[in-house]
Design a protein around this motif. Structure first.
Motif, PDB file in Angstrom:
ATOM      1  N   LYS B  77       0.744  -1.155   0.056  1.00  0.00           N
ATOM      2  CA  LYS B  77      -0.071  -0.151  -0.119  1.00  0.00           C
ATOM      3  C   LYS B  77       0.886   1.126  -0.183  1.00  0.00           C
ATOM      4  O   LYS B  77       0.736   2.239  -0.678  1.00  0.00           O
ATOM      5  N   GLU B  78       1.672   0.948   0.811  1.00  0.00           N
ATOM      6  CA  GLU B  78       2.860   2.517   0.906  1.00  0.00           C
ATOM      7  C   GLU B  78       3.605   2.616  -0.351  1.00  0.00           C
ATOM      8  O   GLU B  78       3.620   3.664  -0.827  1.00  0.00           O
ATOM      9  N   ALA B  79       3.869   1.531  -0.899  1.00  0.00           N
ATOM     10  CA  ALA B  79       4.668   1.552  -2.286  1.00  0.00           C
ATOM     11  C   ALA B  79       3.784   2.292  -3.496  1.00  0.00           C
ATOM     12  O   ALA B  79       4.479   2.841  -4.221  1.00  0.00           O
ATOM     13  N   ILE B  80       2.541   1.864  -3.353  1.00  0.00           N
ATOM     14  CA  ILE B  80       1.698   2.266  -4.329  1.00  0.00           C
ATOM     15  C   ILE B  80       1.295   3.572  -4.185  1.00  0.00           C
ATOM     16  O   ILE B  80       1.403   4.341  -5.290  1.00  0.00           O
ATOM     17  N   TYR B  81       1.152   4.241  -3.160  1.00  0.00           N
ATOM     18  CA  TYR B  81       0.874   5.460  -2.804  1.00  0.00           C
ATOM     19  C   TYR B  81       2.002   6.270  -3.067  1.00  0.00           C
ATOM     20  O   TYR B  81       2.154   7.428  -3.802  1.00  0.00           O
ATOM     21  N   ALA B  82       3.387   5.768  -3.046  1.00  0.00           N
ATOM     22  CA  ALA B  82       4.620   6.517  -3.084  1.00  0.00           C
ATOM     23  C   ALA B  82       4.902   6.565  -4.816  1.00  0.00           C
ATOM     24  O   ALA B  82       5.221   7.753  -5.313  1.00  0.00           O
ATOM     25  N   ALA B  83       4.563   5.469  -5.296  1.00  0.00           N
ATOM     26  CA  ALA B  83       4.773   5.502  -6.720  1.00  0.00           C
ATOM     27  C   ALA B  83       3.644   6.578  -7.540  1.00  0.00           C
ATOM     28  O   ALA B  83       4.101   7.347  -8.314  1.00  0.00           O
ATOM     29  N   GLN B  84       2.559   6.592  -6.931  1.00  0.00           N
ATOM     30  CA  GLN B  84       1.691   7.598  -7.343  1.00  0.00           C
ATOM     31  C   GLN B  84       1.933   9.007  -7.336  1.00  0.00           C
ATOM     32  O   GLN B  84       1.838   9.644  -8.142  1.00  0.00           O
ATOM     33  N   LEU B  85       2.403   9.476  -5.886  1.00  0.00           N
ATOM     34  CA  LEU B  85       2.972  10.763  -5.832  1.00  0.00           C
ATOM     35  C   LEU B  85       4.109  11.087  -6.678  1.00  0.00           C
ATOM     36  O   LEU B  85       4.080  12.108  -7.294  1.00  0.00           O
ATOM     37  N   ALA B  86       4.916  10.007  -6.919  1.00  0.00           N
ATOM     38  CA  ALA B  86       6.248  10.133  -7.892  1.00  0.00           C
ATOM     39  C   ALA B  86       5.765  10.539  -9.226  1.00  0.00           C
ATOM     40  O   ALA B  86       6.224  11.301  -9.977  1.00  0.00           O
ATOM     41  N   GLN B  87       4.655   9.793  -9.646  1.00  0.00           N
ATOM     42  CA  GLN B  87       3.898   9.919 -10.950  1.00  0.00           C
ATOM     43  C   GLN B  87       3.702  11.257 -11.389  1.00  0.00           C
ATOM     44  O   GLN B  87       4.088  11.923 -12.359  1.00  0.00           O
ATOM     45  N   GLU B  88       2.883  11.745 -10.261  1.00  0.00           N
ATOM     46  CA  GLU B  88       2.470  13.316 -10.472  1.00  0.00           C
ATOM     47  C   GLU B  88       3.573  14.064 -10.285  1.00  0.00           C
ATOM     48  O   GLU B  88       3.734  15.241 -11.045  1.00  0.00           O
ATOM     49  N   ALA B  89       4.902  14.077  -9.480  1.00  0.00           N
ATOM     50  CA  ALA B  89       5.535  14.959  -9.429  1.00  0.00           C
ATOM     51  C   ALA B  89       6.588  15.062 -10.379  1.00  0.00           C
ATOM     52  O   ALA B  89       6.895  16.088 -10.597  1.00  0.00           O
ATOM     53  N   LEU B  90       6.859  13.828 -11.023  1.00  0.00           N
ATOM     54  CA  LEU B  90       8.142  13.658 -11.796  1.00  0.00           C
ATOM     55  C   LEU B  90       7.530  13.500 -13.503  1.00  0.00           C
ATOM     56  O   LEU B  90       8.118  13.472 -13.990  1.00  0.00           O
ATOM     57  N   GLU B  91       6.222  13.411 -13.365  1.00  0.00           N
ATOM     58  CA  GLU B  91       5.365  13.120 -14.686  1.00  0.00           C
ATOM     59  C   GLU B  91       6.177  11.881 -15.265  1.00  0.00           C
ATOM     60  O   GLU B  91       6.764  11.914 -16.486  1.00  0.00           O
ATOM     61  N   THR B  92       6.324  10.611 -14.755  1.00  0.00           N
ATOM     62  CA  THR B  92       6.989   9.526 -15.180  1.00  0.00           C
ATOM     63  C   THR B  92       5.961   8.402 -14.748  1.00  0.00           C
ATOM     64  O   THR B  92       5.499   8.333 -13.608  1.00  0.00           O
ATOM     65  N   ASN B  93       5.596   7.552 -15.478  1.00  0.00           N
ATOM     66  CA  ASN B  93       5.039   6.161 -14.965  1.00  0.00           C
ATOM     67  C   ASN B  93       5.866   5.072 -14.596  1.00  0.00           C
ATOM     68  O   ASN B  93       5.447   3.842 -14.627  1.00  0.00           O
ATOM     69  N   TRP B  94       7.231   5.476 -14.515  1.00  0.00           N
ATOM     70  CA  TRP B  94       8.016   4.356 -14.189  1.00  0.00           C
ATOM     71  C   TRP B  94       8.434   4.588 -12.831  1.00  0.00           C
ATOM     72  O   TRP B  94       8.383   5.454 -12.158  1.00  0.00           O
ATOM     73  N   VAL B  95       8.492   3.237 -12.207  1.00  0.00           N
ATOM     74  CA  VAL B  95       8.852   3.119 -10.648  1.00  0.00           C
ATOM     75  C   VAL B  95       9.777   1.863 -10.240  1.00  0.00           C
ATOM     76  O   VAL B  95       9.496   0.753 -10.933  1.00  0.00           O
ATOM     77  N   LYS B  96      10.645   2.325  -9.543  1.00  0.00           N
ATOM     78  CA  LYS B  96      11.332   1.120  -8.907  1.00  0.00           C
ATOM     79  C   LYS B  96      10.765   0.822  -7.744  1.00  0.00           C
ATOM     80  O   LYS B  96      10.738   1.543  -6.749  1.00  0.00           O
ATOM     81  N   VAL B  97      10.073  -0.420  -7.585  1.00  0.00           N
ATOM     82  CA  VAL B  97       9.501  -0.889  -6.322  1.00  0.00           C
ATOM     83  C   VAL B  97      10.627  -1.543  -5.115  1.00  0.00           C
ATOM     84  O   VAL B  97      11.283  -2.309  -5.446  1.00  0.00           O
ATOM     85  N   GLU B  98      10.517  -0.744  -4.181  1.00  0.00           N
ATOM     86  CA  GLU B  98      11.489  -1.132  -3.053  1.00  0.00           C
ATOM     87  C   GLU B  98      10.467  -1.377  -1.854  1.00  0.00           C
ATOM     88  O   GLU B  98       9.978  -0.357  -1.669  1.00  0.00           O
ATOM     89  N   ILE B  99      10.642  -2.523  -1.210  1.00  0.00           N
ATOM     90  CA  ILE B  99       9.492  -2.678  -0.077  1.00  0.00           C
ATOM     91  C   ILE B  99      10.348  -3.375   0.962  1.00  0.00           C
ATOM     92  O   ILE B  99      10.699  -4.573   0.856  1.00  0.00           O
ATOM     93  N   HIS B 100      10.581  -2.862   2.114  1.00  0.00           N
ATOM     94  CA  HIS B 100      11.520  -3.358   2.982  1.00  0.00           C
ATOM     95  C   HIS B 100      11.045  -3.062   4.463  1.00  0.00           C
ATOM     96  O   HIS B 100      11.356  -2.001   5.204  1.00  0.00           O
ATOM     97  N   PRO B 101      10.255  -4.013   5.202  1.00  0.00           N
ATOM     98  CA  PRO B 101       9.653  -3.888   6.327  1.00  0.00           C
ATOM     99  C   PRO B 101      11.005  -3.821   7.668  1.00  0.00           C
ATOM    100  O   PRO B 101      10.538  -2.878   8.406  1.00  0.00           O
ATOM    101  N   ASP B 102      12.081  -4.058   7.504  1.00  0.00           N
ATOM    102  CA  ASP B 102      13.100  -4.036   8.122  1.00  0.00           C
ATOM    103  C   ASP B 102      14.303  -2.954   8.286  1.00  0.00           C
ATOM    104  O   ASP B 102      14.869  -3.276   7.077  1.00  0.00           O
ATOM    105  N   PRO B 103      14.270  -1.990   8.935  1.00  0.00           N
ATOM    106  CA  PRO B 103      15.060  -1.132   8.618  1.00  0.00           C
ATOM    107  C   PRO B 103      16.721  -1.395   8.872  1.00  0.00           C
ATOM    108  O   PRO B 103      17.623  -0.538   8.262  1.00  0.00           O
TER     109      PRO B 103
END
Lengths: 257, 257, 257, 257
Positions: B77-103
């Motif tokens: 969910k967080e990743a999808i939200y981030a991708a959508q924010l980035a799409q708007e900000a950077l005008e790109t539909n490309w995204v590198k998905v990184e999901i890592h629950p452990d910091p």
């Protein structure tokens, strides 16, 4: 800072060999594309009598220094004799000493190599010995006047890369003459790794000669050696055992709100 | 044959990141010297509101594609939200998905990543997932429409190189989408080794950013990646376990007599 | 088939050292729990004058053979002198030759070692030389009468294991005297790996002495060495590069129906 | 401290398999000599209908727990069905979940495995999942109630050892359930190394079954696993990068004078 051996300065840190190529054209093309400024050849591949060898002329014309080696010599006496024949035939006092009594693995003989180097230095040769990655032997060769040391990375022709890495590290740390990793370099990544570790140069033969496209492989080694040296000069980062935590996404969400 | 992802063709097989640099100037200079044509950045480094980010403009002007990543996201969910924010900000539909629950180790989550990729593909994104070097997961990501897979070479930031090599080999053999080795690449020799093994590209960040001279290190990676690809295309020789005996010196002596 | 060196048969293939222990009690307990039947000690640890050394007596009483070493010797002359002093003090003609001019890495000197071995054999000693994993040097030591060869696995005290593996393999294949891997063995798994590869024995010191519980570690090495030898004698399987497909579950379902 | 899984305590940390043996006698003899207290078997090897299987009885009589596995299952549904059949046939609620859609490398499927484990736990099974060495997946399996995790050391049947070591280290550090290294263990030294690194147990099949003398190899693994665990409990020393200088011989000479 370029590489200097004796009075000769090399801008390329890749040395090559002339063996195992399918034909002369391929050998010459590969060496040229590799940017190598010195290539080693065994006496067998020279036409010592006629002096009109069609292998050597093209290379020399193109500015590639010929480094005769004593491959096949089983003791110091044979190696010294070979060096002297080569000196006459090629008009060079440079020689790569290779002494390997066992024809199966072609591993170098430390005792006879030291003996040969000592005598060849006395005779005025510029001597480059191929040896085991033995830190004490390297110091001794340096002390008797070897112009560089050429420790092996792995058994010759094995393409296994830097199997001797922990010992090469010690040699590189202690040496006052250039350290040239010879034997075992089976891929450009191995060559890059040697340079990254602080080796002054590598010598590559089999990996180029047996590639399906030796000329392209020569170019690949050229780039890899340059890359490895650049990395060494750029000060590579250290291996770490935990990730450096970057700020979590939640922080970003907070920033937004 | 150049590398194509979605409809975009890259002549460089080196992708980069924007994190951990001492300053923006150094980051930009390093990326440019590396020849990289796409660089990834986390949302945190973007000025989403003003749109006049002084980091992004110079890179874009110079033709470097920006690849937003979802670093910091702990679930799909967080990743999808981030991708959508980035799409708007950077005008790109490309995204590198990184999901890592452990910091601590920033290891990717296979379950949430698959979920996010599936949804983002449905939403029209070009999706590049960062994942463990897990051959079955890679096939599944390919099946749900990932445009490439980005298996890790070693724990992120560890500079350990291709620790996951036996698994990368299987992934490369089986994949129908580009395989980009991400994380762990600590030296140009590691990058070269990945390309030699048949990886389509590598992504490098830490090793460039923390070098004493990042700009030179960028150039080193550029050359190493080119070298590795050339070697792959040249058909490297196989590892052997005995030396190929060359004719002994005695034969030469016989020839002379 | 038990291990025989000179006229002595050992049922344990684990040799030990006496250095670096916190105290004598711990050293003795560890050696006994390891089942080792021979332990090496440097001259420094012997009470040469009084002859009533409280280190030596308990070990000898318990049937552990003492093997004096020449640790600290910088050349053949010093090593020979040390061997002679030890012979007198301990009433043994066995000696482990260690010659290392450099105090930092304690790497063995091939030239002086060969010289010392040759002379000590002539003087009637049973000579066990510690050397680099150099296949040609090993053959030469065998030829001058060394009763075994003791190539190093990795730099001494480094606990890095079998860094010299590709060279040890050649030495093991070619040797007519027992091959005892010395130095670098940092864990029972390293010792097991050496025996699995066909080494006749290992010598372990640091890894036992610096463990939090040296006595338990001694036992661990005992078991690991036995395991490695058994595996060697059982004929281990080969490394394979694809899984052997087992019948799929669907077949089973068919069988059921 | 012994190993406990669910309510069962094991004094041996070596689990075994029943596949690939030349015949039943050899299989039984090897498992017994290995001291293993639990062995896994696929449904195919059970006589589900007659209940008078001559494979199972001797093992059970001798106190070896039978652990049915779902080998051959291609998804969660098949695995759950297999577990239920096995439960009925063998009267056990233990199951090793193996789900591998690809018959070539038999790599486990992370998504279907998590799904199957979750459901099987709900159904009251003691679930032991075979998975990639993926730290996040391991945490998730633990969270849904897996009684242990069984990450692979290397591709199954490859005998390559601990190829996944950097990831196993993270898994071991983070896990609250036992970590059992499965697949890839090709020699007793590999098993010892896994235990030394802190793994709670290993599962070995191919390396024992394909040895020339499986019964001796079983014993070798028994000892190696004990050795590795002892070493872990003894606190092994750290890898060092220079030798610890011991007093030079000259000091001894001074002492003498």
């Amino acid at each position: 800072m370029p590489l200097t051996i004796a009075d000769h300065t090399f801008s390329s840190r890749l040395f090559t060999g002339t063996g195992k190529y399918a034909n002369h054209q391929q050998m010459i093309a590969s060496i040229l594309s590799s940017g190598s400024e010195m290539t080693t050849l065994s006496l067998r591949r020279m036409d010592l009598k006629s002096g009109t060898d069609n292998i050597l002329k093209p290379l020399q014309k193109l500015g590639v220094k010929l480094l005769p080696n004593t491959s096949g010599a089983r003791d110091a006496k044979e190696a010294i004799y070979a060096a002297q024949l080569a000196q006459e035939a090629l008009e060079t006092n440079w020689v790569k000493v290779e002494i390997h009594p066992d024809p199966r693995y072609l591993m170098p003989d430390p005792i006879e190599t030291l003996k040969a180097v000592e005598e060849l230095v006395r005779l005025g040769f510029v001597v480059m010995p191929y040896i085991h990655a033995d830190p004490v032997l390297c110091k001794r060769l340096e002390e008797v006047g070897a112009q560089c040391v050429m420790p092996l990375g792995a058994p010759i022709g094995s393409n296994q890369g830097l199997a001797s890495k922990p010992f090469l590290d010690i040699i590189i740390e202690q040496s006052n003459v250039p350290v040239i990793v010879d034997a075992g370099i089976g891929a450009p990544s191995h060559a890059a790794a040697a340079l990254e570790a602080g080796a002054d140069a590598v010598l590559v033969n089999t990996a180029m000669a047996v590639a399906s496209h030796p000329e392209t492989m020569g170019k690949a080694f050229k780039l890899a050696v340059e890359a490895g040296r650049m990395a060494y000069e750029s000060g590579a980062g250290q291996v770490q055992h935990t990730a450096q935590a970057s700020s979590p996404f939640t922080e970003f969400l907070k920033e937004l709100s």
